[in-house]
Design a protein around this motif. Structure first.
Motif, PDB file in Angstrom:
ATOM      1  N   TYR A 152      -7.553 -15.980  -7.264  1.00 45.91           N
ATOM      2  CA  TYR A 152      -6.519 -15.102  -7.829  1.00 45.91           C
ATOM      3  C   TYR A 152      -5.184 -15.840  -8.001  1.00 45.91           C
ATOM      4  CZ  TYR A 152      -9.750 -11.333  -6.592  1.00 45.91           C
ATOM      5  OH  TYR A 152     -10.853 -10.515  -6.475  1.00 45.91           O
ATOM      6  N   TYR A 153      -5.216 -16.985  -8.685  1.00 43.47           N
ATOM      7  CA  TYR A 153      -4.008 -17.802  -8.824  1.00 43.47           C
ATOM      8  C   TYR A 153      -2.879 -17.050  -9.536  1.00 43.47           C
ATOM      9  CZ  TYR A 153      -6.755 -21.868  -7.376  1.00 43.47           C
ATOM     10  OH  TYR A 153      -7.537 -22.750  -6.677  1.00 43.47           O
ATOM     11  N   GLU A 154      -3.203 -16.319 -10.587  1.00 45.60           N
ATOM     12  CA  GLU A 154      -2.163 -15.607 -11.336  1.00 45.60           C
ATOM     13  C   GLU A 154      -1.508 -14.528 -10.475  1.00 45.60           C
ATOM     14  OE1 GLU A 154      -3.513 -14.116 -15.063  1.00 45.60           O
ATOM     15  OE2 GLU A 154      -4.078 -16.096 -15.840  1.00 45.60           O
ATOM     16  N   LEU A 155      -2.327 -13.796  -9.728  1.00 43.79           N
ATOM     17  CA  LEU A 155      -1.783 -12.758  -8.851  1.00 43.79           C
ATOM     18  C   LEU A 155      -0.948 -13.378  -7.737  1.00 43.79           C
ATOM     19  CD1 LEU A 155      -1.516  -9.829  -7.951  1.00 43.79           C
ATOM     20  CD2 LEU A 155      -3.709 -10.063  -6.770  1.00 43.79           C
ATOM     21  N   LEU A 156      -1.398 -14.511  -7.213  1.00 41.69           N
ATOM     22  CA  LEU A 156      -0.640 -15.197  -6.162  1.00 41.69           C
ATOM     23  C   LEU A 156       0.737 -15.600  -6.678  1.00 41.69           C
ATOM     24  CD1 LEU A 156      -0.477 -16.454  -3.332  1.00 41.69           C
ATOM     25  CD2 LEU A 156      -1.543 -18.516  -4.280  1.00 41.69           C
ATOM     26  N   ASP A 157       0.784 -16.148  -7.888  1.00 39.11           N
ATOM     27  CA  ASP A 157       2.070 -16.527  -8.485  1.00 39.11           C
ATOM     28  C   ASP A 157       2.963 -15.299  -8.656  1.00 39.11           C
ATOM     29  OD1 ASP A 157       1.366 -19.176  -8.609  1.00 39.11           O
ATOM     30  OD2 ASP A 157       0.691 -19.095 -10.698  1.00 39.11           O
ATOM     31  N   LEU A 158       2.358 -14.185  -9.053  1.00 36.43           N
ATOM     32  CA  LEU A 158       3.129 -12.958  -9.255  1.00 36.43           C
ATOM     33  C   LEU A 158       3.677 -12.448  -7.924  1.00 36.43           C
ATOM     34  CD1 LEU A 158       4.086 -10.858 -11.268  1.00 36.43           C
ATOM     35  CD2 LEU A 158       1.880  -9.679 -11.015  1.00 36.43           C
ATOM     36  N   ILE A 159       2.847 -12.454  -6.901  1.00 41.49           N
ATOM     37  CA  ILE A 159       3.295 -12.012  -5.581  1.00 41.49           C
ATOM     38  C   ILE A 159       4.420 -12.906  -5.071  1.00 41.49           C
ATOM     39  CG2 ILE A 159       2.605 -11.855  -3.143  1.00 41.49           C
ATOM     40  CD1 ILE A 159      -0.155 -10.913  -4.111  1.00 41.49           C
ATOM     41  N   ASN A 160       4.266 -14.208  -5.266  1.00 40.59           N
ATOM     42  CA  ASN A 160       5.289 -15.152  -4.792  1.00 40.59           C
ATOM     43  C   ASN A 160       6.605 -15.011  -5.544  1.00 40.59           C
ATOM     44  OD1 ASN A 160       3.499 -16.240  -2.943  1.00 40.59           O
ATOM     45  ND2 ASN A 160       2.902 -17.948  -4.270  1.00 40.59           N
ATOM     46  N   SER A 161       6.550 -14.464  -6.748  1.00 41.37           N
ATOM     47  CA  SER A 161       7.763 -14.362  -7.580  1.00 41.37           C
ATOM     48  C   SER A 161       8.512 -13.044  -7.392  1.00 41.37           C
ATOM     49  CB  SER A 161       7.400 -14.524  -9.059  1.00 41.37           C
ATOM     50  OG  SER A 161       6.628 -13.408  -9.508  1.00 41.37           O
ATOM     51  N   ILE A 162       7.898 -12.091  -6.682  1.00 36.22           N
ATOM     52  CA  ILE A 162       8.541 -10.781  -6.512  1.00 36.22           C
ATOM     53  C   ILE A 162       9.837 -10.928  -5.720  1.00 36.22           C
ATOM     54  CG2 ILE A 162       8.320  -8.488  -5.485  1.00 36.22           C
ATOM     55  CD1 ILE A 162       5.308  -8.712  -5.827  1.00 36.22           C
ATOM     56  N   ASN A 183      -6.473  -7.158  -1.789  1.00 34.42           N
ATOM     57  CA  ASN A 183      -6.688  -6.899  -3.217  1.00 34.42           C
ATOM     58  C   ASN A 183      -8.147  -7.109  -3.592  1.00 34.42           C
ATOM     59  OD1 ASN A 183      -5.766  -6.898  -6.251  1.00 34.42           O
ATOM     60  ND2 ASN A 183      -6.850  -8.826  -5.975  1.00 34.42           N
ATOM     61  N   ASP A 184      -8.733  -8.194  -3.097  1.00 32.86           N
ATOM     62  CA  ASP A 184     -10.126  -8.511  -3.398  1.00 32.86           C
ATOM     63  C   ASP A 184     -11.052  -7.397  -2.891  1.00 32.86           C
ATOM     64  OD1 ASP A 184     -12.112 -10.561  -4.309  1.00 32.86           O
ATOM     65  OD2 ASP A 184     -12.727 -10.447  -2.209  1.00 32.86           O
ATOM     66  N   LEU A 185     -10.778  -6.920  -1.675  1.00 30.31           N
ATOM     67  CA  LEU A 185     -11.578  -5.825  -1.121  1.00 30.31           C
ATOM     68  C   LEU A 185     -11.344  -4.528  -1.883  1.00 30.31           C
ATOM     69  CD1 LEU A 185     -13.498  -4.849   1.117  1.00 30.31           C
ATOM     70  CD2 LEU A 185     -11.486  -4.517   2.579  1.00 30.31           C
ATOM     71  N   GLY A 186     -10.101  -4.363  -2.383  1.00 31.33           N
ATOM     72  CA  GLY A 186      -9.737  -3.148  -3.095  1.00 31.33           C
ATOM     73  C   GLY A 186     -10.456  -2.961  -4.416  1.00 31.33           C
ATOM     74  N   LYS A 208       1.502  -2.026  -4.926  1.00 30.00           N
ATOM     75  CA  LYS A 208       0.489  -1.040  -5.310  1.00 30.00           C
ATOM     76  C   LYS A 208       0.246  -1.076  -6.822  1.00 30.00           C
ATOM     77  CE  LYS A 208       0.967   3.094  -3.584  1.00 30.00           C
ATOM     78  NZ  LYS A 208       1.650   4.318  -3.108  1.00 30.00           N
ATOM     79  N   GLU A 209       1.266  -1.456  -7.570  1.00 25.44           N
ATOM     80  CA  GLU A 209       1.119  -1.535  -9.023  1.00 25.44           C
ATOM     81  C   GLU A 209       0.329  -2.764  -9.460  1.00 25.44           C
ATOM     82  OE1 GLU A 209       4.828  -1.377 -11.015  1.00 25.44           O
ATOM     83  OE2 GLU A 209       5.427   0.562 -10.156  1.00 25.44           O
ATOM     84  N   ILE A 210       0.554  -3.890  -8.820  1.00 27.50           N
ATOM     85  CA  ILE A 210      -0.022  -5.146  -9.298  1.00 27.50           C
ATOM     86  C   ILE A 210      -1.318  -5.543  -8.588  1.00 27.50           C
ATOM     87  CG2 ILE A 210       2.256  -5.992  -9.982  1.00 27.50           C
ATOM     88  CD1 ILE A 210       2.198  -7.829  -7.531  1.00 27.50           C
ATOM     89  N   THR A 211      -1.663  -4.836  -7.506  1.00 26.56           N
ATOM     90  CA  THR A 211      -2.898  -5.156  -6.778  1.00 26.56           C
ATOM     91  C   THR A 211      -3.837  -3.949  -6.787  1.00 26.56           C
ATOM     92  OG1 THR A 211      -2.205  -4.368  -4.580  1.00 26.56           O
ATOM     93  CG2 THR A 211      -1.531  -6.605  -5.213  1.00 26.56           C
ATOM     94  N   GLN A 212      -4.993  -4.127  -6.179  1.00 25.33           N
ATOM     95  CA  GLN A 212      -5.972  -3.050  -6.040  1.00 25.33           C
ATOM     96  C   GLN A 212      -5.828  -2.327  -4.691  1.00 25.33           C
ATOM     97  OE1 GLN A 212      -8.055  -2.070  -8.546  1.00 25.33           O
ATOM     98  NE2 GLN A 212      -6.795  -3.518  -9.689  1.00 25.33           N
TER      99      GLN A 212
END
Length: 223
Positions: A152-162, A183-186, A208-212
């Protein structure tokens, strides 16, 4: 309901003297499936080892401060413990509780000999090791371990940028990887992420918006 426990819930469950112990035990009794991840498990092991080491260092410091064989009064012992400049256990209420526990276990009234206090500290150290080992085994046996396979590289970058309005508030490692695990489990089940980390919960709505992750709940609010 499916629950995903953050590292602080595991640590709170494993250490009887931890502030979150009673609330973590309550979380474990919530009806439903209880999950953790390999990241949470490994991080909990690190924190538990560090915490045990911190307490052992504090016990050693207490022994070193009792420089003679004369009896010490309870009030003076409490002041001694609270005066120690241990950076890892700096909370005065935690130190006070520790001093009170020593006195209760010793069964003393007004004063006690330093040698007897040292014996109680040694017993407490052994008890701490035994309790943590027992409680961690309970975690291993009762929690469902989730191992994330995707990066989940793209999601990781997004989380790190918040960022919050206070730009100094960011999500850092290992929280970002724990969120990836949840998120993966979600993707498979509806999930309530349980944590005592209020700083992480400040990002609750956007996460909650960007993950599962369906819900994020403060451990202290879990009913």
């Amino acid at each position: 309901m499916n629950y995903f426990f953050d590292t602080n819930v595991i640590v709170g469950y494993c250490i009887p003297s931890d502030y979150w112990n009673s609330m973590a035990k309550k979380a474990f009794k919530e009806e439903g499936n209880h999950y953790w991840s390999t990241t949470v498990k490994n991080e909990a092991i690190k924190v538990l080892f560090k915490t045990i080491n911190n307490y052992e260092n504090l016990f050693y410091e207490i022994k070193c401060e009792m420089t003679n064989d004369l009896p010490i009064r309870k009030e003076d012992f409490i002041c001694l413990v609270k005066s120690l400049k241990n950076p890892s256990i700096s909370n005065n209420s935690r130190k006070f509780n520790l001093a009170e526990t020593v006195w209760i276990q010793g069964g003393w009234y007004e004063d006690a000999l330093p040698g007897k206090i040292s014996e109680i500290l040694d017993e407490m150290s052994l008890d701490l090791h035994a309790d943590v080992n027992k409680n961690f085994k309970e975690c291993v046996n009762s929690l469902i371990l989730h191992e994330r396979k995707e990066d989940y590289y793209e999601l990781l970058d997004l989380i790190n940028s918040i960022k919050l309005p206070d730009s100094s508030k960011r999500i850092h490692k290992p929280d970002n990887y724990i969120l990836l695990d949840a998120n993966d489990l979600g993707w498979k089940i509806k999930l309530n992420f349980i944590t005592s980390d209020k700083e992480l919960l400040a990002f609750k709505e956007i996460l909650k918006e960007i993950t599962q992750i369906d819900e994020m709940t403060y451990l202290g609010d879990l009913t």
